[in-house]
Design a protein around this motif. Structure first.
Motif, mmCIF file in Angstrom:
data_model
loop_
_atom_site.group_PDB
_atom_site.id
_atom_site.type_symbol
_atom_site.label_atom_id
_atom_site.label_comp_id
_atom_site.label_asym_id
_atom_site.label_seq_id
_atom_site.Cartn_x
_atom_site.Cartn_y
_atom_site.Cartn_z
ATOM 1 N N MET A 109 58.337 -3.708 43.832
ATOM 2 C CA MET A 109 57.908 -5.029 44.511
ATOM 3 C C MET A 109 58.436 -6.248 43.866
ATOM 4 O O MET A 109 58.128 -6.316 42.878
ATOM 5 C CB MET A 109 56.286 -4.890 44.837
ATOM 6 N N GLU A 110 59.042 -7.000 44.759
ATOM 7 C CA GLU A 110 59.261 -8.073 44.443
ATOM 8 C C GLU A 110 58.080 -9.282 44.473
ATOM 9 O O GLU A 110 57.195 -9.443 45.142
ATOM 10 C CB GLU A 110 60.238 -8.732 45.550
ATOM 11 N N ILE A 111 58.278 -10.058 43.012
ATOM 12 C CA ILE A 111 57.225 -10.846 42.794
ATOM 13 C C ILE A 111 57.665 -12.281 43.448
ATOM 14 O O ILE A 111 58.550 -12.722 43.307
ATOM 15 C CB ILE A 111 57.148 -11.151 41.201
ATOM 16 N N ALA A 112 56.302 -12.837 44.407
ATOM 17 C CA ALA A 112 56.556 -14.054 45.046
ATOM 18 C C ALA A 112 55.433 -14.825 44.682
ATOM 19 O O ALA A 112 54.606 -14.412 43.924
ATOM 20 C CB ALA A 112 56.610 -13.597 46.531
ATOM 21 N N ARG A 113 55.474 -16.037 45.250
ATOM 22 C CA ARG A 113 54.469 -17.030 45.278
ATOM 23 C C ARG A 113 53.141 -16.374 45.467
ATOM 24 O O ARG A 113 52.977 -15.589 46.496
ATOM 25 C CB ARG A 113 54.580 -18.444 45.924
ATOM 26 N N ALA A 114 52.089 -16.854 44.913
ATOM 27 C CA ALA A 114 50.632 -16.524 44.915
ATOM 28 C C ALA A 114 50.358 -15.094 44.843
ATOM 29 O O ALA A 114 49.214 -14.649 44.851
ATOM 30 C CB ALA A 114 50.295 -16.656 46.446
ATOM 31 N N ASN A 115 51.285 -14.350 44.195
ATOM 32 C CA ASN A 115 50.891 -13.035 43.660
ATOM 33 C C ASN A 115 50.137 -12.905 42.252
ATOM 34 O O ASN A 115 50.258 -14.123 41.515
ATOM 35 C CB ASN A 115 52.323 -12.081 43.550
ATOM 36 N N LEU A 116 49.536 -11.892 41.976
ATOM 37 C CA LEU A 116 48.724 -11.838 40.851
ATOM 38 C C LEU A 116 49.549 -11.075 40.058
ATOM 39 O O LEU A 116 50.082 -9.670 40.243
ATOM 40 C CB LEU A 116 47.322 -11.512 40.954
#
Length: 95
Positions: free
Chosen positions: A1-8
């Protein structure tokens, strides 16, 4: 999964290995991370993507504020991470 803004995410390398952070912003191969305690909103940790592991795409209020570029406080980050930790602990005990 691609890490994006607001991810933990969880740090997988360095002295902060194993700690949970919110992604405040992305910058190419780098993420700006904060947890409200050791890394505050005012001075986020700059970490390479390959040294962070996706944990969750939370839908809580803090994540929404980060996505909408609203002002967030360190205490909000701490509470959201603590809430996620307690939920994860409860699900581990059930199984």
């Amino acid at each position: 999964m691609e890490i994006a803004r607001a991810n933990l995410v969880e740090a997988t390398a360095g002295r902060e290995k194993g700690k949970l952070y919110f992604v405040l912003d992305t910058d190419g191969d780098y993420l700006l991370l904060a947890d409200g305690k050791s890394r505050r909103v005012e001075a986020p940790k700059r970490k390479k993507r390959k040294h962070a592991r996706f944990i969750a795409d939370t839908g809580d209020r803090v994540a929404v504020k980060i996505r909408e570029s609203e002002k967030i406080t360190n205490s909000e980050l701490r509470k959201a991470i603590a809430s996620y930790n307690s939920d994860a602990d409860n699900s581990d005990q059930e199984g």
